[in-house]
Design a protein around this motif. Structure first.
Motif, short mmCIF file in Angstrom:
data_model
loop_
_atom_site.label_atom_id
_atom_site.label_comp_id
_atom_site.label_asym_id
_atom_site.label_seq_id
_atom_site.Cartn_x
_atom_site.Cartn_y
_atom_site.Cartn_z
N ILE A 24 -75.44 -35.43 -70.69
CA ILE A 24 -76.30 -35.32 -71.87
C ILE A 24 -75.39 -35.18 -73.09
O ILE A 24 -74.56 -34.27 -73.15
N THR A 25 -75.54 -36.07 -74.05
CA THR A 25 -74.61 -36.07 -75.20
C THR A 25 -75.27 -35.70 -76.52
O THR A 25 -74.59 -35.56 -77.53
N GLY A 55 -72.15 -21.12 -71.70
CA GLY A 55 -73.33 -20.88 -72.53
C GLY A 55 -74.61 -21.35 -71.83
O GLY A 55 -74.56 -22.04 -70.81
N VAL A 56 -75.75 -20.99 -72.41
CA VAL A 56 -77.03 -21.30 -71.77
C VAL A 56 -77.21 -22.82 -71.63
O VAL A 56 -77.63 -23.31 -70.58
N LEU A 57 -76.88 -23.58 -72.67
CA LEU A 57 -77.07 -25.04 -72.57
C LEU A 57 -76.17 -25.65 -71.49
O LEU A 57 -76.58 -26.58 -70.80
N SER A 58 -74.96 -25.14 -71.35
CA SER A 58 -74.07 -25.62 -70.28
C SER A 58 -74.69 -25.34 -68.91
O SER A 58 -74.67 -26.20 -68.03
N GLN A 59 -75.24 -24.14 -68.76
CA GLN A 59 -75.88 -23.79 -67.49
C GLN A 59 -77.04 -24.74 -67.21
O GLN A 59 -77.24 -25.19 -66.07
N LEU A 95 -71.99 -28.02 -78.40
CA LEU A 95 -70.69 -28.70 -78.25
C LEU A 95 -70.02 -28.28 -76.95
O LEU A 95 -69.44 -29.10 -76.22
N GLU A 96 -70.12 -27.00 -76.65
CA GLU A 96 -69.51 -26.48 -75.42
C GLU A 96 -70.13 -27.16 -74.19
O GLU A 96 -69.46 -27.36 -73.17
N ALA A 97 -71.42 -27.52 -74.30
CA ALA A 97 -72.11 -28.18 -73.18
C ALA A 97 -71.86 -29.69 -73.17
O ALA A 97 -72.46 -30.41 -72.38
N GLY A 98 -71.03 -30.18 -74.08
CA GLY A 98 -70.72 -31.62 -74.12
C GLY A 98 -71.68 -32.43 -74.96
O GLY A 98 -71.64 -33.66 -74.98
N MET A 99 -72.60 -31.74 -75.66
CA MET A 99 -73.58 -32.44 -76.50
C MET A 99 -72.98 -32.57 -77.90
O MET A 99 -73.12 -31.68 -78.74
N THR A 100 -72.30 -33.67 -78.13
CA THR A 100 -71.50 -33.80 -79.35
C THR A 100 -72.27 -34.44 -80.50
O THR A 100 -71.79 -34.42 -81.63
N THR A 101 -73.43 -35.03 -80.23
CA THR A 101 -74.26 -35.51 -81.33
C THR A 101 -75.33 -34.46 -81.61
O THR A 101 -76.17 -34.19 -80.74
N CYS A 102 -75.26 -33.87 -82.78
CA CYS A 102 -76.23 -32.84 -83.15
C CYS A 102 -77.23 -33.46 -84.11
O CYS A 102 -76.87 -33.85 -85.22
N ALA A 103 -78.47 -33.56 -83.66
CA ALA A 103 -79.52 -34.23 -84.43
C ALA A 103 -80.35 -33.15 -85.13
O ALA A 103 -81.05 -32.38 -84.47
N LEU A 104 -80.23 -33.08 -86.44
CA LEU A 104 -80.90 -32.03 -87.20
C LEU A 104 -82.21 -32.55 -87.78
O LEU A 104 -82.21 -33.53 -88.54
N VAL A 105 -83.32 -31.92 -87.41
CA VAL A 105 -84.61 -32.26 -88.02
C VAL A 105 -84.81 -31.27 -89.15
O VAL A 105 -85.16 -30.12 -88.93
N THR A 106 -84.51 -31.71 -90.36
CA THR A 106 -84.49 -30.81 -91.50
C THR A 106 -85.74 -31.02 -92.37
O THR A 106 -86.64 -31.78 -92.00
N GLY A 107 -85.76 -30.38 -93.50
CA GLY A 107 -86.90 -30.53 -94.40
C GLY A 107 -86.47 -30.24 -95.82
O GLY A 107 -85.29 -30.00 -96.09
N ARG A 108 -87.43 -30.21 -96.70
CA ARG A 108 -87.12 -29.91 -98.11
C ARG A 108 -86.47 -28.53 -98.22
O ARG A 108 -86.82 -27.62 -97.49
N LYS A 160 -65.31 -31.89 -83.57
CA LYS A 160 -65.91 -32.25 -82.27
C LYS A 160 -67.26 -32.94 -82.41
O LYS A 160 -67.64 -33.74 -81.57
N GLY A 161 -68.02 -32.61 -83.47
CA GLY A 161 -69.40 -33.05 -83.51
C GLY A 161 -69.67 -34.19 -84.48
O GLY A 161 -68.93 -34.43 -85.42
N VAL A 162 -70.78 -34.90 -84.19
CA VAL A 162 -71.31 -35.89 -85.12
C VAL A 162 -72.69 -35.35 -85.51
O VAL A 162 -73.45 -34.91 -84.65
N PHE A 163 -73.01 -35.38 -86.81
CA PHE A 163 -74.25 -34.77 -87.27
C PHE A 163 -75.17 -35.83 -87.85
O PHE A 163 -74.78 -36.55 -88.76
N THR A 164 -76.35 -35.93 -87.27
CA THR A 164 -77.33 -36.90 -87.76
C THR A 164 -78.55 -36.11 -88.23
O THR A 164 -78.80 -35.00 -87.77
N MET A 165 -79.28 -36.69 -89.16
CA MET A 165 -80.38 -35.94 -89.76
C MET A 165 -81.61 -36.79 -90.05
O MET A 165 -81.47 -37.97 -90.37
N VAL A 166 -82.75 -36.17 -89.93
CA VAL A 166 -83.99 -36.79 -90.38
C VAL A 166 -84.82 -35.68 -91.00
O VAL A 166 -84.70 -34.52 -90.62
N ARG A 167 -85.63 -36.03 -91.97
CA ARG A 167 -86.45 -35.01 -92.61
C ARG A 167 -87.86 -35.02 -92.05
O ARG A 167 -88.48 -36.07 -91.93
N GLN A 168 -88.34 -33.81 -91.74
CA GLN A 168 -89.73 -33.64 -91.33
C GLN A 168 -90.53 -33.38 -92.60
O GLN A 168 -90.26 -32.40 -93.30
#
Ligand code: G1P
Length: 275
Positions: free
Chosen positions: A2-3, A139-143, A44-57, A94-102
């Motif tokens: 899972i990335t 961490g919990v996500l790694s588990q 990131l510790e769990a290997g999920m290097t793309t962090c998809a942020l659902v942001t807002g105003r 380590k990470g790539v950050f992508t974003m979309v606005r809700q």
């Protein structure tokens, strides 16, 4: 493998007003690090290097946090203060950050669905940064990622809570397959203690399979008139399989002032002071 990991970070943080009037609640620091960075480091510790942020105003500070601050870099480059940037530089490397606005706040399920374009058709993690989870080991996500390799279906993190608190959570019931691992057959969002199927509460860590998006599209508003992820997961459990996992580690409810203070004291005494 899972990335990708999705971070719903559009919420208002009403309980922390006035601190959150012009600052995102996810940027509140637990000692010297914003809440959301703890979640990102766990992903990131769990290997999920793309962090998809659902942001807002009003959430631009989060986007800026996961980017270079050119002036700051320039100002302290080569000085003794540079080490204060180590932890965030490590995250940015380590990470790539992508974003979309809700655009509208229609619930957690709606936030997840808004992130679909960032995730695509693959399994992904979800972190609700209000829940700060710390563990000496993985961490919990790694588990949970480890468990996913075994079961290949959606997984929710759970914790036993006092029965009188179940109305703050999604609650599951299911068959225990082994210690701490349940096959879910029922899930209810914020039940009255009298109607709750158990005291096993969902904590803000999930692994979701991408069929959840189609299910969310057809999920009607539920508790509080919002599109609830718990309701979509209940459908997924009925059609196929959802697992619940009682994770190893401590969890702090940083969505509430007492939980936030408890987390601050814990991190100060056990992590910050030992650095
Ligand atoms: C959300 C989920 C709930 C879960 C909780 C964990 O609720 O809807 O199922 O138990 O996160 O923190 P919220 O806290 O956003 O009301």
């Amino acid at each position: 493998m899972i990335t990708k990991c999705l971070f719903p970070v559009a919420g208002y943080g009403t309980r922390f007003l006035p601190a959150t009037k012009s600052m995102p609640k996810e940027m509140l620091p637990v000692v010297n690090k914003p809440l959301v960075q703890y979640g990102v480091e766990e992903a990131l510790e769990a290997g999920m290097t793309t962090c998809a942020l659902v942001t807002g105003r009003g959430k631009r500070a989060i986007a800026d946090h996961f980017d270079i601050s050119f002036e700051l870099e320039h100002q302290i480059s080569g000085t003794g203060k540079e080490r204060y940037l180590d932890s965030i530089r490590n995250v940015l490397d380590k990470g790539v950050f992508t974003m979309v606005r809700q655009r509208e706040m229609k619930g957690l399920g709606h936030a997840i669905l808004t992130g679909e374009s960032l995730i695509g058709h693959e399994p992904f993690g979800v972190v609700l940064s209000d829940d700060l989870c710390l563990n000496d080991g993985p961490g919990v996500l790694s588990q949970m990622a480890e468990l996913y390799r075994q079961f290949r279906c959606s997984i929710v993190a759970i914790q036993e809570v006092p029965m009188e608190d179940v109305n703050k959570y999604g609650v599951i019931a299911g068959e225990a397959l082994k210690d701490g691992v349940y096959r879910v057959d029922k899930m209810v969002e914020k039940p009255d203690p009298a109607d709750a199927p158990s005291n096993l509460a969902i904590i803000g860590r999930y692994i979701l399979t991408p069929d959840i998006f189609d299910i969310l599209r057809e999920t009607e508003p539920g508790a509080n008139g919002e599109i609830q992820l718990t309701d979509a997961l209940q459908t997924q459990a009925q059609r196929g399989c959802v697992m619940a996992y009682r994770f190893k580690g401590r969890r702090f409810d940083c969505g509430s002032v007492p939980g936030f203070v408890e987390a601050t004291n814990y991190v100060y005494e056990n992590i910050y002071s030992n650095q």
